[in-house]
Motif scaffolding. Sequence first.
Motif, PDB file in Angstrom:
ATOM      1  N   ARG A   6       0.864  -1.177   0.000  1.00  0.00           N
ATOM      2  CA  ARG A   6       0.000   0.000   0.000  1.00  0.00           C
ATOM      3  C   ARG A   6       0.909   1.238   0.000  1.00  0.00           C
ATOM      4  N   PRO A   7       0.334   2.413  -0.211  1.00  0.00           N
ATOM      5  CA  PRO A   7       1.175   3.623  -0.162  1.00  0.00           C
ATOM      6  C   PRO A   7       1.882   3.775   1.191  1.00  0.00           C
ATOM      7  N   LEU A   8       3.112   4.220   1.143  1.00  0.00           N
ATOM      8  CA  LEU A   8       3.917   4.414   2.345  1.00  0.00           C
ATOM      9  C   LEU A   8       3.321   5.519   3.210  1.00  0.00           C
ATOM     10  N   ARG A   9       3.273   5.265   4.500  1.00  0.00           N
ATOM     11  CA  ARG A   9       2.786   6.258   5.461  1.00  0.00           C
ATOM     12  C   ARG A   9       3.947   6.749   6.319  1.00  0.00           C
ATOM     13  N   THR A  10       3.782   7.911   6.889  1.00  0.00           N
ATOM     14  CA  THR A  10       4.852   8.540   7.665  1.00  0.00           C
ATOM     15  C   THR A  10       5.331   7.652   8.809  1.00  0.00           C
ATOM     16  N   GLY A  11       4.416   7.068   9.548  1.00  0.00           N
ATOM     17  CA  GLY A  11       4.798   6.192  10.668  1.00  0.00           C
ATOM     18  C   GLY A  11       5.622   5.007  10.211  1.00  0.00           C
ATOM     19  N   GLU A  12       5.279   4.460   9.048  1.00  0.00           N
ATOM     20  CA  GLU A  12       6.034   3.336   8.500  1.00  0.00           C
ATOM     21  C   GLU A  12       7.434   3.783   8.071  1.00  0.00           C
ATOM     22  N   LEU A  13       7.517   4.957   7.477  1.00  0.00           N
ATOM     23  CA  LEU A  13       8.811   5.499   7.076  1.00  0.00           C
ATOM     24  C   LEU A  13       9.727   5.657   8.294  1.00  0.00           C
ATOM     25  N   ILE A  14       9.193   6.213   9.360  1.00  0.00           N
ATOM     26  CA  ILE A  14       9.977   6.405  10.581  1.00  0.00           C
ATOM     27  C   ILE A  14      10.439   5.063  11.137  1.00  0.00           C
ATOM     28  N   ARG A  15       9.529   4.102  11.203  1.00  0.00           N
ATOM     29  CA  ARG A  15       9.865   2.769  11.722  1.00  0.00           C
ATOM     30  C   ARG A  15      10.947   2.113  10.864  1.00  0.00           C
ATOM     31  N   MET A  16      10.810   2.206   9.551  1.00  0.00           N
ATOM     32  CA  MET A  16      11.795   1.602   8.648  1.00  0.00           C
ATOM     33  C   MET A  16      13.164   2.268   8.782  1.00  0.00           C
ATOM     34  N   GLN A  17      13.167   3.592   8.917  1.00  0.00           N
ATOM     35  CA  GLN A  17      14.444   4.297   9.106  1.00  0.00           C
ATOM     36  C   GLN A  17      15.120   3.852  10.379  1.00  0.00           C
ATOM     37  N   GLU A  18      14.370   3.747  11.452  1.00  0.00           N
ATOM     38  CA  GLU A  18      14.955   3.333  12.721  1.00  0.00           C
ATOM     39  C   GLU A  18      15.520   1.916  12.638  1.00  0.00           C
ATOM     40  N   LYS A  19      14.838   1.037  11.928  1.00  0.00           N
ATOM     41  CA  LYS A  19      15.355  -0.322  11.731  1.00  0.00           C
ATOM     42  C   LYS A  19      16.654  -0.296  10.933  1.00  0.00           C
ATOM     43  N   ALA A  20      16.725   0.579   9.932  1.00  0.00           N
ATOM     44  CA  ALA A  20      17.948   0.710   9.135  1.00  0.00           C
ATOM     45  C   ALA A  20      19.098   1.248   9.988  1.00  0.00           C
ATOM     46  N   PHE A  21      18.828   2.246  10.819  1.00  0.00           N
ATOM     47  CA  PHE A  21      19.865   2.790  11.706  1.00  0.00           C
ATOM     48  C   PHE A  21      20.391   1.697  12.627  1.00  0.00           C
ATOM     49  N   CYS A  22      19.494   0.885  13.141  1.00  0.00           N
ATOM     50  CA  CYS A  22      19.889  -0.218  14.022  1.00  0.00           C
ATOM     51  C   CYS A  22      20.751  -1.221  13.258  1.00  0.00           C
ATOM     52  N   TYR A  23      20.331  -1.573  12.059  1.00  0.00           N
ATOM     53  CA  TYR A  23      21.062  -2.546  11.243  1.00  0.00           C
ATOM     54  C   TYR A  23      22.472  -2.059  10.929  1.00  0.00           C
ATOM     55  N   PHE A  24      22.607  -0.788  10.557  1.00  0.00           N
ATOM     56  CA  PHE A  24      23.902  -0.238  10.180  1.00  0.00           C
ATOM     57  C   PHE A  24      24.719   0.260  11.374  1.00  0.00           C
ATOM     58  N   GLY A  25      24.128   0.248  12.552  1.00  0.00           N
ATOM     59  CA  GLY A  25      24.861   0.636  13.751  1.00  0.00           C
ATOM     60  C   GLY A  25      25.027   2.130  13.938  1.00  0.00           C
ATOM     61  N   GLY A  26      24.117   2.910  13.417  1.00  0.00           N
ATOM     62  CA  GLY A  26      24.166   4.360  13.577  1.00  0.00           C
ATOM     63  C   GLY A  26      23.370   5.041  12.493  1.00  0.00           C
ATOM     64  N   MET A  27      23.400   6.362  12.502  1.00  0.00           N
ATOM     65  CA  MET A  27      22.655   7.098  11.488  1.00  0.00           C
ATOM     66  C   MET A  27      23.544   8.143  10.831  1.00  0.00           C
ATOM     67  N   THR A  28      23.117   8.588   9.667  1.00  0.00           N
ATOM     68  CA  THR A  28      23.871   9.582   8.931  1.00  0.00           C
ATOM     69  C   THR A  28      23.503  10.990   9.398  1.00  0.00           C
ATOM     70  N   GLU A  29      24.308  11.953   9.003  1.00  0.00           N
ATOM     71  CA  GLU A  29      24.008  13.342   9.341  1.00  0.00           C
ATOM     72  C   GLU A  29      22.908  13.904   8.456  1.00  0.00           C
ATOM     73  N   GLU A  30      22.811  13.395   7.219  1.00  0.00           N
ATOM     74  CA  GLU A  30      21.831  13.899   6.266  1.00  0.00           C
ATOM     75  C   GLU A  30      21.112  12.716   5.623  1.00  0.00           C
ATOM     76  N   ILE A  31      19.817  12.878   5.413  1.00  0.00           N
ATOM     77  CA  ILE A  31      19.021  11.844   4.755  1.00  0.00           C
ATOM     78  C   ILE A  31      18.403  12.450   3.501  1.00  0.00           C
ATOM     79  N   VAL A  32      18.562  11.749   2.390  1.00  0.00           N
ATOM     80  CA  VAL A  32      18.020  12.185   1.108  1.00  0.00           C
ATOM     81  C   VAL A  32      16.704  11.456   0.884  1.00  0.00           C
ATOM     82  N   TYR A  33      15.660  12.219   0.627  1.00  0.00           N
ATOM     83  CA  TYR A  33      14.339  11.644   0.376  1.00  0.00           C
ATOM     84  C   TYR A  33      13.948  11.908  -1.064  1.00  0.00           C
TER      85      TYR A  33
END
Length: 83
Positions: A6-33
């Motif tokens: 289904r179309p991506l929702r904001t809450g899902e985007l946030i959850r997916m980003q947090e899972k990615a940060f966890c997987y990669f062991g940190g987060m970037t300074e800038e995110i390109v959307y």
Amino acid sequence: MEWIDRPLRTGELIRMQEKAFCYFGGMTEEIVYGQDRLLAVSENTGDLKSFTKYHKTRKFKIYLCRKSDPESKGRIEQVYLKL
């Protein structure tokens, strides 16, 4: 990687980003959307207040790509499949 049917929702985007940060062991300074309408305009039940709160909490820079502009999106828009 995660897929939804289904179309991506904001809450899902946030959850997916947090899972990615966890997987990669940190987060970037800038995110390109590339799907800026979800974040910049209330579309597909986009929740601007939730994303704004999330952005202020995590303190990352945002780069929004222009619509239908492969130059601002880089290589991902130039990919093609060989059959």
